[in-house]
Design a protein around this motif. Sequence first.
Motif, PDB file in Angstrom:
ATOM      1  N   UNK A  75       0.855  -1.181   0.000  1.00 58.43           N
ATOM      2  CA  UNK A  75       0.000   0.000   0.000  1.00 58.43           C
ATOM      3  C   UNK A  75       0.889   1.228   0.000  1.00 58.43           C
TER       4      UNK A  75
ATOM      5  N   UNK B 233      -4.719   6.546  -0.650  1.00 59.69           N
ATOM      6  CA  UNK B 233      -3.934   5.368  -0.318  1.00 59.69           C
ATOM      7  C   UNK B 233      -4.392   4.227  -1.212  1.00 59.69           C
TER       8      UNK B 233
ATOM      9  N   UNK C  91      -7.109  12.154   6.644  1.00 63.68           N
ATOM     10  CA  UNK C  91      -7.698  10.832   6.440  1.00 63.68           C
ATOM     11  C   UNK C  91      -6.660   9.774   6.131  1.00 63.68           C
TER      12      UNK C  91
ATOM     13  N   UNK D 229      -4.297   6.281   8.685  1.00 62.76           N
ATOM     14  CA  UNK D 229      -4.079   4.881   8.330  1.00 62.76           C
ATOM     15  C   UNK D 229      -2.621   4.580   8.040  1.00 62.76           C
TER      16      UNK D 229
ATOM     17  N   UNK E 219      -2.035   0.611  13.519  1.00 64.80           N
ATOM     18  CA  UNK E 219      -3.401   1.104  13.408  1.00 64.80           C
ATOM     19  C   UNK E 219      -4.332  -0.029  13.800  1.00 64.80           C
ATOM     20  N   UNK E 220      -5.317   0.281  14.606  1.00 62.17           N
ATOM     21  CA  UNK E 220      -6.305  -0.754  14.875  1.00 62.17           C
ATOM     22  C   UNK E 220      -7.621  -0.110  15.208  1.00 62.17           C
ATOM     23  N   UNK E 221      -8.701  -0.668  14.718  1.00 63.14           N
ATOM     24  CA  UNK E 221     -10.029  -0.127  14.974  1.00 63.14           C
ATOM     25  C   UNK E 221     -11.042  -1.243  14.841  1.00 63.14           C
ATOM     26  N   UNK E 222     -12.160  -1.144  15.564  1.00 64.65           N
ATOM     27  CA  UNK E 222     -13.197  -2.161  15.431  1.00 64.65           C
ATOM     28  C   UNK E 222     -14.122  -1.807  14.282  1.00 64.65           C
ATOM     29  N   UNK E 223     -14.980  -2.757  13.927  1.00 66.00           N
ATOM     30  CA  UNK E 223     -16.034  -2.476  12.951  1.00 66.00           C
ATOM     31  C   UNK E 223     -17.320  -2.421  13.758  1.00 66.00           C
ATOM     32  N   UNK E 224     -17.717  -1.255  14.223  1.00 63.71           N
ATOM     33  CA  UNK E 224     -18.758  -1.176  15.249  1.00 63.71           C
ATOM     34  C   UNK E 224     -20.163  -1.523  14.798  1.00 63.71           C
TER      35      UNK E 224
ATOM     36  N   UNK F  98     -22.124  -3.289  12.001  1.00 62.47           N
ATOM     37  CA  UNK F  98     -22.053  -4.080  10.764  1.00 62.47           C
ATOM     38  C   UNK F  98     -23.455  -4.284  10.224  1.00 62.47           C
TER      39      UNK F  98
ATOM     40  N   UNK G 222     -23.896  -5.683  16.224  1.00 63.54           N
ATOM     41  CA  UNK G 222     -22.640  -5.741  16.983  1.00 63.54           C
ATOM     42  C   UNK G 222     -22.099  -7.160  16.899  1.00 63.54           C
TER      43      UNK G 222
ATOM     44  N   UNK H  12     -18.937  -8.150  17.874  1.00 64.26           N
ATOM     45  CA  UNK H  12     -17.647  -8.167  18.571  1.00 64.26           C
ATOM     46  C   UNK H  12     -16.784  -7.021  18.106  1.00 64.26           C
TER      47      UNK H  12
END
Lengths: 134, 131
Positions: free
Chosen positions: B23, B46, B89, B93, B98-103, B105, B129, B131
């Motif tokens: 990337x 990106x 933006x 990244x 970098x880490x983030x949840x997928x709140x 879905x 939700x 997880x």
Amino acid sequence: MVFKRYVEVGRVVLINYGPDAGKLATIIDIVDQNKCLIDGPANLTGVTRQVIPYGRIALTDLTVKISRNARQKTLTAAWTEGDIQAKWDATSWAKKLASKKKRATLSDFDRFKVMVARKQKSSIIAKKMKELSA
Amino acid sequence: KMKKTTGEILDCVEIVEKNSRIVKNYGIWLRYSSRSGTHNMYREYRDLKLTGAVTQLYNEMAGRHRTRPRSIQIIRTATLEASDLKRVNGMQFAKKNVKFPLPHRVASAKRNMKALSSTTFTTQRPTTFLG
């Protein structure tokens, strides 16, 4: 509501949609808020290195210790060290997927056997319930 | 003045990316004409390939500014290090770890994917939700 599954380098994901649907892969880099770069590793799961949007993947609880953009060799080593395939197969998620797959391929005789087994199971349970309530 | 009528296209070649497995951050300088004038712009994307970043550019310009491809002229492109990024933006990244949840879905029944619900009417709101 605490989040436990994160999109991060090393997260093992299950692909839900597309030609590789049903296979495991690991996130090796994040492109942006909509897509990430994943790799099988190709020799272990059959998923080649590619970009995939988050809508097509499901995050699992498993992670692998790798650095960003890990090469296939290091990724394979980390997978075998972490014993990911065995850990995944032991999860109830994987077992449910496997049983659904099996059910789809049953013959009529197999479905008959399933019906008989369910009747036996429910009669055992009913007998036990009668004992307990008496 | 150089324009399509005064010039002649000699060759049209796709720029093949040297390494399309990692990337990269791309900065693109462009000139576009809007309904009330022509402006210069600088955008960052990106992507794995320059051609991918340019595709993103055209799609984003169409979405955000209603610019048709004919009104866009790309002046210059560059591959940037993470430290040279100017837009927030991409910067978020390009960081380490970098880490983030997928709140939230949301499943939609587009393109044979699982729909939010298997029935038309239901009494329970769907679970978003995971997880």
